[in-house]
Write a protein that holds these residues in place. Structure first.
Motif, short mmCIF file in Angstrom:
data_model
loop_
_atom_site.label_atom_id
_atom_site.label_comp_id
_atom_site.label_asym_id
_atom_site.label_seq_id
_atom_site.Cartn_x
_atom_site.Cartn_y
_atom_site.Cartn_z
N SER A 142 0.83 -1.22 0.11
CA SER A 142 -0.07 0.01 0.00
C SER A 142 0.98 1.26 0.05
CB SER A 142 -0.78 -0.05 1.12
OG SER A 142 -1.44 1.38 1.50
N PHE A 143 0.45 2.48 -0.43
CA PHE A 143 0.81 3.64 -0.55
C PHE A 143 0.35 4.84 0.05
CE2 PHE A 143 4.96 5.10 -2.54
CZ PHE A 143 4.75 6.36 -2.51
N GLU A 144 -0.46 4.38 1.02
CA GLU A 144 -1.40 5.31 1.66
C GLU A 144 -0.68 6.33 2.44
OE1 GLU A 144 -3.33 2.73 5.13
OE2 GLU A 144 -3.11 1.94 3.05
N ALA A 145 0.73 6.11 2.93
CA ALA A 145 1.53 6.88 3.56
C ALA A 145 2.62 7.78 2.66
CB ALA A 145 2.49 6.18 4.69
N LYS A 146 1.98 7.62 1.27
CA LYS A 146 2.91 8.30 0.32
C LYS A 146 4.01 7.73 0.18
CE LYS A 146 -0.57 11.31 -0.02
NZ LYS A 146 -1.25 11.17 -1.13
N LYS A 147 4.34 6.54 0.42
CA LYS A 147 5.29 5.56 0.08
C LYS A 147 4.80 4.27 0.23
CE LYS A 147 8.20 4.75 3.54
NZ LYS A 147 9.42 4.61 4.59
N PRO A 148 5.82 3.32 -0.57
CA PRO A 148 5.36 2.07 -0.35
C PRO A 148 5.44 1.28 1.10
CG PRO A 148 7.48 2.03 -1.60
CD PRO A 148 6.84 3.45 -1.29
N VAL A 149 4.34 0.53 1.70
CA VAL A 149 4.49 0.00 2.82
C VAL A 149 3.69 -1.49 2.72
CG1 VAL A 149 3.68 0.06 5.26
CG2 VAL A 149 4.41 2.38 3.90
N ILE A 150 4.35 -2.55 3.46
CA ILE A 150 3.68 -3.67 3.14
C ILE A 150 2.80 -3.99 4.67
CG2 ILE A 150 4.23 -6.19 3.49
CD1 ILE A 150 6.90 -5.72 1.87
N TYR A 151 1.61 -4.29 4.17
CA TYR A 151 0.67 -4.70 5.22
C TYR A 151 0.31 -6.13 5.25
CZ TYR A 151 -0.19 0.47 5.72
OH TYR A 151 -0.26 1.72 6.22
N VAL A 152 -0.15 -6.87 6.36
CA VAL A 152 -0.93 -7.92 6.70
C VAL A 152 -2.33 -7.64 6.98
CG1 VAL A 152 -1.05 -10.02 7.72
CG2 VAL A 152 1.00 -9.54 6.64
N GLN A 153 -3.17 -7.93 6.08
CA GLN A 153 -4.91 -7.75 6.84
C GLN A 153 -5.29 -8.81 7.12
OE1 GLN A 153 -7.12 -4.83 4.22
NE2 GLN A 153 -9.00 -5.83 4.90
N ASN A 154 -6.09 -8.82 8.30
CA ASN A 154 -6.99 -10.09 8.63
C ASN A 154 -8.20 -9.93 8.03
OD1 ASN A 154 -8.98 -11.73 10.44
ND2 ASN A 154 -6.92 -12.05 11.76
N LEU A 155 -8.79 -10.87 7.26
CA LEU A 155 -9.92 -10.88 6.37
C LEU A 155 -11.10 -10.85 7.34
CD1 LEU A 155 -8.90 -12.73 3.24
CD2 LEU A 155 -8.89 -10.10 3.81
N ILE A 156 -10.91 -11.49 8.39
CA ILE A 156 -11.97 -11.71 9.61
C ILE A 156 -12.19 -10.54 10.48
CG2 ILE A 156 -12.90 -13.37 11.30
CD1 ILE A 156 -11.24 -15.56 9.91
N THR A 157 -11.33 -9.98 11.04
CA THR A 157 -11.38 -8.94 11.95
C THR A 157 -11.02 -7.59 11.47
OG1 THR A 157 -8.80 -8.95 12.60
CG2 THR A 157 -10.38 -10.51 13.54
N ARG A 158 -10.74 -7.57 10.23
CA ARG A 158 -10.34 -6.23 9.53
C ARG A 158 -8.89 -5.63 10.03
NH1 ARG A 158 -15.97 -2.96 8.92
NH2 ARG A 158 -17.46 -4.62 9.09
N GLU A 159 -8.27 -6.13 11.08
CA GLU A 159 -7.29 -5.43 11.61
C GLU A 159 -6.00 -5.67 10.63
OE1 GLU A 159 -4.30 -6.15 15.32
OE2 GLU A 159 -5.94 -7.85 14.95
N ARG A 160 -5.46 -4.59 10.53
CA ARG A 160 -4.11 -4.64 9.67
C ARG A 160 -2.92 -4.36 10.44
NH1 ARG A 160 -4.04 -0.55 4.81
NH2 ARG A 160 -4.22 0.85 6.34
N THR A 161 -1.66 -4.98 10.06
CA THR A 161 -0.44 -4.82 10.75
C THR A 161 0.69 -4.36 9.75
OG1 THR A 161 -1.00 -6.70 12.17
CG2 THR A 161 1.47 -6.25 11.90
N VAL A 162 1.14 -3.30 10.18
CA VAL A 162 2.48 -2.99 9.12
C VAL A 162 3.66 -3.94 9.31
CG1 VAL A 162 4.09 -1.28 8.85
CG2 VAL A 162 1.84 -0.35 9.43
N ILE A 163 3.83 -4.42 8.31
CA ILE A 163 4.97 -5.24 8.13
C ILE A 163 6.39 -4.86 7.80
CG2 ILE A 163 6.04 -7.43 7.15
CD1 ILE A 163 3.38 -7.92 8.79
#
Length: 421
Positions: A208-229
């Motif tokens: 994702s680039f929502e922080a104006k730079k490329p960042v890797i996330y992991v998203q839990n599809l059940i809880t919607r929680e995201r973790t910056v990797i």
């Protein structure tokens, strides 16, 4: 090689939104042999929102390995069957079943798979399902038929993820393997790339680039929680899961040129694996988790290499062609899929690891992002048709081909989810 390090952006989470536009599937080609299967209409299946038999027929037809014989009648799993009659019609197997509504509002779906040659029962299931899970139940029945007749686990009840673009909006979507049941995992006004399923099917990693730079996330599809990797200086790209789901292999340019690293699934424990003066990217764990395949230009052009999971010497794997990218290894570890540029065409190839035998699997010219089905029998990839992004599926022998398109917009970056427990 710089173009291989894609940097895009994403924003705004939404996992529960249902998408109306579905993927349309077109099938061409058949397997080396087709098994003739007669499928009777399930008794009282009009009680359910979707017809079980229609979904089962569509699944088996799409696989390319079955010739469907329409019985033109309703036959339950308790009905006495004249096996000689079905043999005379050319059927080697017969599928029968029924639906009953339970007092709690669910449906009791029962089915039997009969061997007409041996006049015996091959398999049967009884599944209590909700109205919302009717399609999943039908897919499970098709999976059972596929496994009993082909000898390999079916993938009709698995899920896929991909990125669509409609207007200025990009979406990371999750759907059934047949393109139905689509849900949105992520919305963005910027492109989304490199989605990758976790081995347990509950999470998706992506860039994702929502922080104006490329960042890797992991998203839990059940809880919607995201973790910056990975949110380091420069490019953070190409996440790939280890088979046990505990680690991710990633590509970072934090120290200059892009190199391969591993990181724990919670973003801790970063470890650098490659130390070259070129670009190393697109890492993929081997099926046994003991090796990592990667893309490198250390030989002067992009080629695929393999090294130990803790780094060390990398041995070159691809030698045909001067431009081979995007390695993907089959679930059994025996076949490597990748994209090769030859005569100006980007096409899908497979390589038998043991023999070194190579095969071109696609006849399109702008292919990218291959992904194996969890049973190893098919490869999904992105391509173009009429300047629009589409998805395609090809059997590993190249005989059966499918095209999945949206009525409006592009669809790209596919990743095939695992078997669910």
């Amino acid at each position: 090689m710089v173009s291989l390090i894609k940097v895009f952006s994403a924003s705004t989470l939404l996992i529960t939104s249902v998408v109306q536009a579905q993927l349309r599937v077109e099938v061409s080609g058949v397997g080396s042999t087709q098994i003739p299967v007669a499928i009777a209409s399930f008794a009282d299946e009009a009680l359910t929102p979707q017809q079980i038999t229609a979904i089962v027929k569509d699944d088996l037809t799409r696989s390319g390995y079955f010739k469907i014989i329409d019985t033109g009648s309703v036959i339950t799993e308790t009905t006495a069957v004249n096996f000689d009659d079905w043999k005379s019609r050319g059927a080697e197997a017969l599928v029968v079943g029924s639906v009953q509504k339970l007092s709690d509002g669910r449906f009791d779906v029962r089915y039997k798979l009969l061997d007409t040659i041996k006049s015996s029962t091959l398999s049967g299931l009884a599944i209590a399902t909700s109205s919302a899970n009717t399609r999943v139940t039908a897919h499970k029945i098709a999976d059972d038929i596929y496994e009993k007749l082909i000898g390999v686990r079916g993938v009709f009840s698995t899920r896929i993820a991909y990125v669509t673009k409609s207007g200025k909006e990009y979406r990371l979507e999750v759907a059934d393997a047949d393109g139905d049941g689509t849900q949105v995992a992520l919305r963005s006004n910027e492109p989304i790339i490199s989605p990758a399923w976790s081995p347990d099917g509950t999470k998706v990693a992506y860039v994702s680039f929502e922080a104006k730079k490329p960042v890797i996330y992991v998203q839990n599809l059940i809880t919607r929680e995201r973790t910056v990797i990975a949110n380091y200086k420069g490019s953070n790209s190409a996440p790939a899961w280890s088979p046990d789901g505990n680690k991710l292999a990633i590509a970072l340019s934090r120290d200059g040129l892009t190199q391969v690293y591993t990181v724990n699934a919670n973003g801790t424990g970063l470890q650098r694996l490659t130390q070259t003066s070129g670009i190393d990217t697109e890492p993929q764990f081997s099926a046994d988790g003991q090796s990592i395949y990667l893309l490198s230009d250390r030989s002067g052009g992009p080629q695929i290499y393999r090294m130990g999971v803790t780094g060390g010497e990398a041995k070159r794997v691809t030698f045909n062609g001067s431009y081979n990218i995007t390695p993907r290894i089959s679930p059994d570890g025996k076949t490597l899929a990748y994209i090769s540029r030859r005569d100006g065409k980007f096409q899908l190839y497979s390589l038998d690891i043991a023999s070194g035998q190579e095969q071109r699997l696609s006849d399109t010219v702008k292919d990218e992002s291959p992904s194996f089905s969890p049973n190893g029998k098919y490869i999904m990839y992105a391509t173009e048709s009429g300047r629009r992004g589409t998805l395609a599926v090809v059997s590993v022998d190249g005989r059966v081909k499918q095209k999945l398109t949206l009525q409006a917009g592009d669809v790209r970056e596919p990743t095939w989810g695992p078997f669910m427990k």
